[in-house]
Design a protein around this motif. Structure first.
Motif, PDB file in Angstrom:
ATOM      1  N   ALA A  50      -6.732  11.962  -4.542  1.00 27.95           N
ATOM      2  CA  ALA A  50      -6.089  12.125  -3.239  1.00 27.95           C
ATOM      3  C   ALA A  50      -4.746  12.842  -3.358  1.00 27.95           C
ATOM      4  CB  ALA A  50      -5.890  10.765  -2.578  1.00 27.95           C
ATOM      5  N   VAL A  51      -4.090  12.732  -4.501  1.00 28.38           N
ATOM      6  CA  VAL A  51      -2.754  13.288  -4.669  1.00 28.38           C
ATOM      7  C   VAL A  51      -2.778  14.738  -5.149  1.00 28.38           C
ATOM      8  CG1 VAL A  51      -0.582  13.066  -5.944  1.00 28.38           C
ATOM      9  CG2 VAL A  51      -1.765  11.025  -5.145  1.00 28.38           C
ATOM     10  N   LEU A  52      -3.557  15.050  -6.150  1.00 29.79           N
ATOM     11  CA  LEU A  52      -3.510  16.374  -6.764  1.00 29.79           C
ATOM     12  C   LEU A  52      -3.853  17.537  -5.840  1.00 29.79           C
ATOM     13  CD1 LEU A  52      -4.746  15.790 -10.406  1.00 29.79           C
ATOM     14  CD2 LEU A  52      -2.454  16.282  -9.598  1.00 29.79           C
ATOM     15  N   PRO A  53      -4.915  17.487  -5.060  1.00 26.82           N
ATOM     16  CA  PRO A  53      -5.223  18.659  -4.236  1.00 26.82           C
ATOM     17  C   PRO A  53      -4.094  19.046  -3.286  1.00 26.82           C
ATOM     18  CG  PRO A  53      -7.090  17.174  -4.273  1.00 26.82           C
ATOM     19  CD  PRO A  53      -5.940  16.477  -4.955  1.00 26.82           C
ATOM     20  N   SER A  54      -3.336  18.091  -2.803  1.00 34.00           N
ATOM     21  CA  SER A  54      -2.260  18.418  -1.876  1.00 34.00           C
ATOM     22  C   SER A  54      -1.017  18.926  -2.600  1.00 34.00           C
ATOM     23  CB  SER A  54      -1.907  17.198  -1.031  1.00 34.00           C
ATOM     24  OG  SER A  54      -1.391  16.178  -1.859  1.00 34.00           O
ATOM     25  N   ARG A  55      -0.967  18.762  -3.908  1.00 39.21           N
ATOM     26  CA  ARG A  55       0.219  19.160  -4.663  1.00 39.21           C
ATOM     27  C   ARG A  55       0.051  20.501  -5.386  1.00 39.21           C
ATOM     28  NH1 ARG A  55       3.633  16.189  -2.147  1.00 39.21           N
ATOM     29  NH2 ARG A  55       3.486  13.981  -2.523  1.00 39.21           N
ATOM     30  N   LEU A  56      -1.158  21.025  -5.429  1.00 35.29           N
ATOM     31  CA  LEU A  56      -1.363  22.268  -6.143  1.00 35.29           C
ATOM     32  C   LEU A  56      -0.707  23.426  -5.404  1.00 35.29           C
ATOM     33  CD1 LEU A  56      -5.070  21.925  -7.300  1.00 35.29           C
ATOM     34  CD2 LEU A  56      -3.004  21.555  -8.635  1.00 35.29           C
ATOM     35  N   GLN A 103       4.993 -15.159 -19.186  1.00 33.06           N
ATOM     36  CA  GLN A 103       4.120 -15.160 -20.366  1.00 33.06           C
ATOM     37  C   GLN A 103       4.584 -14.139 -21.394  1.00 33.06           C
ATOM     38  OE1 GLN A 103      -0.054 -14.629 -19.464  1.00 33.06           O
ATOM     39  NE2 GLN A 103      -0.523 -13.954 -21.522  1.00 33.06           N
ATOM     40  N   TYR A 104       5.034 -12.978 -20.945  1.00 34.40           N
ATOM     41  CA  TYR A 104       5.467 -11.928 -21.863  1.00 34.40           C
ATOM     42  C   TYR A 104       6.983 -11.946 -22.096  1.00 34.40           C
ATOM     43  CZ  TYR A 104       0.744 -10.121 -21.567  1.00 34.40           C
ATOM     44  OH  TYR A 104      -0.617  -9.989 -21.644  1.00 34.40           O
ATOM     45  N   ASP A 105       7.651 -12.997 -21.583  1.00 33.81           N
ATOM     46  CA  ASP A 105       9.080 -13.198 -21.796  1.00 33.81           C
ATOM     47  C   ASP A 105       9.894 -11.955 -21.425  1.00 33.81           C
ATOM     48  OD1 ASP A 105      11.259 -14.782 -22.474  1.00 33.81           O
ATOM     49  OD2 ASP A 105      11.280 -14.055 -24.559  1.00 33.81           O
ATOM     50  N   LEU A 106       9.618 -11.436 -20.223  1.00 31.84           N
ATOM     51  CA  LEU A 106      10.333 -10.256 -19.725  1.00 31.84           C
ATOM     52  C   LEU A 106      11.599 -10.695 -19.004  1.00 31.84           C
ATOM     53  CD1 LEU A 106       7.268  -8.290 -18.340  1.00 31.84           C
ATOM     54  CD2 LEU A 106       8.425  -7.933 -20.524  1.00 31.84           C
ATOM     55  N   ILE A 107      12.645  -9.893 -19.094  1.00 34.81           N
ATOM     56  CA  ILE A 107      13.919 -10.206 -18.455  1.00 34.81           C
ATOM     57  C   ILE A 107      13.778 -10.163 -16.930  1.00 34.81           C
ATOM     58  CG2 ILE A 107      16.306  -9.431 -18.149  1.00 34.81           C
ATOM     59  CD1 ILE A 107      16.136  -8.349 -21.037  1.00 34.81           C
ATOM     60  N   GLN A 108      13.064  -9.171 -16.438  1.00 38.48           N
ATOM     61  CA  GLN A 108      12.803  -9.078 -15.009  1.00 38.48           C
ATOM     62  C   GLN A 108      11.414  -8.489 -14.799  1.00 38.48           C
ATOM     63  OE1 GLN A 108      16.173  -6.421 -14.198  1.00 38.48           O
ATOM     64  NE2 GLN A 108      14.704  -5.030 -13.246  1.00 38.48           N
ATOM     65  N   ALA A 109      10.905  -8.640 -13.600  1.00 42.18           N
ATOM     66  CA  ALA A 109       9.550  -8.169 -13.288  1.00 42.18           C
ATOM     67  C   ALA A 109       9.533  -6.644 -13.175  1.00 42.18           C
ATOM     68  CB  ALA A 109       9.059  -8.792 -11.990  1.00 42.18           C
ATOM     69  N   PRO A 110       8.706  -5.992 -13.966  1.00 48.31           N
ATOM     70  CA  PRO A 110       8.595  -4.538 -13.820  1.00 48.31           C
ATOM     71  C   PRO A 110       7.828  -4.192 -12.541  1.00 48.31           C
ATOM     72  CG  PRO A 110       7.069  -5.316 -15.501  1.00 48.31           C
ATOM     73  CD  PRO A 110       7.876  -6.490 -15.054  1.00 48.31           C
ATOM     74  N   VAL A 111       8.131  -3.010 -12.014  1.00 47.99           N
ATOM     75  CA  VAL A 111       7.419  -2.511 -10.843  1.00 47.99           C
ATOM     76  C   VAL A 111       6.281  -1.631 -11.358  1.00 47.99           C
ATOM     77  CG1 VAL A 111       7.575  -1.094  -8.761  1.00 47.99           C
ATOM     78  CG2 VAL A 111       9.468  -2.596  -9.402  1.00 47.99           C
ATOM     79  N   LEU A 112       5.089  -1.932 -10.876  1.00 48.41           N
ATOM     80  CA  LEU A 112       3.901  -1.197 -11.284  1.00 48.41           C
ATOM     81  C   LEU A 112       3.310  -0.483 -10.083  1.00 48.41           C
ATOM     82  CD1 LEU A 112       2.299  -4.147 -13.255  1.00 48.41           C
ATOM     83  CD2 LEU A 112       3.624  -2.267 -14.217  1.00 48.41           C
ATOM     84  N   PHE A 113       2.605   0.623 -10.354  1.00 50.11           N
ATOM     85  CA  PHE A 113       1.937   1.310  -9.259  1.00 50.11           C
ATOM     86  C   PHE A 113       0.634   1.912  -9.757  1.00 50.11           C
ATOM     87  CE2 PHE A 113       4.424   4.595 -11.273  1.00 50.11           C
ATOM     88  CZ  PHE A 113       3.620   5.728 -11.221  1.00 50.11           C
ATOM     89  N   GLU A 114      -0.231   2.175  -8.812  1.00 47.05           N
ATOM     90  CA  GLU A 114      -1.522   2.805  -9.094  1.00 47.05           C
ATOM     91  C   GLU A 114      -1.735   3.860  -8.014  1.00 47.05           C
ATOM     92  OE1 GLU A 114      -6.201   1.598  -8.721  1.00 47.05           O
ATOM     93  OE2 GLU A 114      -4.789   0.043  -9.350  1.00 47.05           O
ATOM     94  N   LEU A 115      -2.098   5.083  -8.426  1.00 45.17           N
ATOM     95  CA  LEU A 115      -2.341   6.167  -7.479  1.00 45.17           C
ATOM     96  C   LEU A 115      -3.744   6.721  -7.668  1.00 45.17           C
ATOM     97  CD1 LEU A 115       0.906   8.347  -7.562  1.00 45.17           C
ATOM     98  CD2 LEU A 115       0.106   6.907  -5.710  1.00 45.17           C
ATOM     99  N   ASP A 116      -4.370   7.060  -6.572  1.00 50.62           N
ATOM    100  CA  ASP A 116      -5.652   7.755  -6.600  1.00 50.62           C
ATOM    101  C   ASP A 116      -5.341   9.235  -6.802  1.00 50.62           C
ATOM    102  OD1 ASP A 116      -8.086   8.976  -6.198  1.00 50.62           O
ATOM    103  OD2 ASP A 116      -8.379   8.210  -4.159  1.00 50.62           O
ATOM    104  N   ASN A 167       0.827  -1.202   0.000  1.00 48.69           N
ATOM    105  CA  ASN A 167       0.000   0.000   0.000  1.00 48.69           C
ATOM    106  C   ASN A 167       0.862   1.252   0.000  1.00 48.69           C
ATOM    107  OD1 ASN A 167      -2.312  -1.568   0.207  1.00 48.69           O
ATOM    108  ND2 ASN A 167      -2.334  -1.491   2.427  1.00 48.69           N
ATOM    109  N   ILE A 168       0.379   2.299  -0.644  1.00 48.86           N
ATOM    110  CA  ILE A 168       1.014   3.616  -0.591  1.00 48.86           C
ATOM    111  C   ILE A 168       0.132   4.451   0.320  1.00 48.86           C
ATOM    112  CG2 ILE A 168       1.728   5.654  -1.876  1.00 48.86           C
ATOM    113  CD1 ILE A 168       1.947   3.844  -4.369  1.00 48.86           C
ATOM    114  N   LEU A 169       0.732   5.006   1.372  1.00 53.16           N
ATOM    115  CA  LEU A 169      -0.022   5.766   2.364  1.00 53.16           C
ATOM    116  C   LEU A 169       0.337   7.240   2.317  1.00 53.16           C
ATOM    117  CD1 LEU A 169       0.450   3.365   5.405  1.00 53.16           C
ATOM    118  CD2 LEU A 169      -1.570   3.565   3.970  1.00 53.16           C
ATOM    119  N   ALA A 170      -0.653   8.077   2.614  1.00 57.88           N
ATOM    120  CA  ALA A 170      -0.449   9.510   2.798  1.00 57.88           C
ATOM    121  C   ALA A 170      -1.398   9.944   3.899  1.00 57.88           C
ATOM    122  CB  ALA A 170      -0.714  10.281   1.515  1.00 57.88           C
ATOM    123  N   ASN A 171      -0.836  10.524   4.949  1.00 56.60           N
ATOM    124  CA  ASN A 171      -1.643  10.955   6.098  1.00 56.60           C
ATOM    125  C   ASN A 171      -2.502   9.827   6.646  1.00 56.60           C
ATOM    126  OD1 ASN A 171      -0.592  13.566   5.911  1.00 56.60           O
ATOM    127  ND2 ASN A 171      -2.157  14.154   4.427  1.00 56.60           N
ATOM    128  N   GLY A 172      -1.963   8.619   6.661  1.00 59.77           N
ATOM    129  CA  GLY A 172      -2.666   7.480   7.229  1.00 59.77           C
ATOM    130  C   GLY A 172      -3.725   6.866   6.338  1.00 59.77           C
TER     131      GLY A 172
END
Length: 146
Positions: free
Chosen positions: A39-45, A23-36, A2-7
């Motif tokens: 929740a992120v934009l209002p605190s960054r403006l 299955q996709y014959d990748l050399i190594q596992a890529p790191v993936l992420f998903e952000l809401d 989980n990615i946390l911000a302010n709990g």
């Protein structure tokens, strides 16, 4: 993980599942992420604040209050009383000891006022400071320190 911000969970991060890497014959596992993004934009403006070309006025204020008085609430009261363009309030000292009665504490604030359109007059600054003192005396039984 989980990615946390302010709990609060605002997203997830982790490696791609090994079956998909194979299955996709990748050399190594890529790191993936998903952000809401909600929740992120209002605190960054960033908020634009014009830089003043006029001088600032700084006044210090020291008060005595009961030991149990909440400093955060008192600071909020001072900020509310100093609600003017470009005003900053800084709590710069909390003192207990010689010269301060038992059961009391001394709080010292610096109130910095600056306008983007003109210079404050002494009368305007005195009025703001009097408003702050009245709010502190009425709300917290504060006494001015000399």
């Amino acid at each position: 993980a989980n990615i946390l911000a302010n709990g609060k969970i605002i997203g997830f991060i982790g490696e791609l599942h090994p079956k998909l890497v194979q299955q996709y014959d990748l050399i190594q596992a890529p790191v993936l992420f998903e952000l809401d993004m909600q929740a992120v934009l209002p605190s960054r403006l960033t908020k634009y604040v014009e830089v003043s070309k006029f001088p600032f006025v700084s006044r210090d204020l020291a008060i005595l209050v009961d030991e149990q008085a909440a400093v955060a609430e008192i600071l909020h009261t001072v900020q509310g009383g100093a609600a003017k363009t470009g005003t900053q309030v800084i709590l710069f000292d909390i003192y207990r000891g010689q010269g301060v009665p038992k059961g009391k504490k001394s709080l010292a604030f610096r109130v910095v006022m600056q306008d983007t359109e003109r210079t404050f007059t002494d009368d305007e600054v005195d009025l703001v400071m009097a408003k702050i003192v009245d709010a502190l005396q009425g709300g917290y039984g504060a006494e001015l320190r000399s």
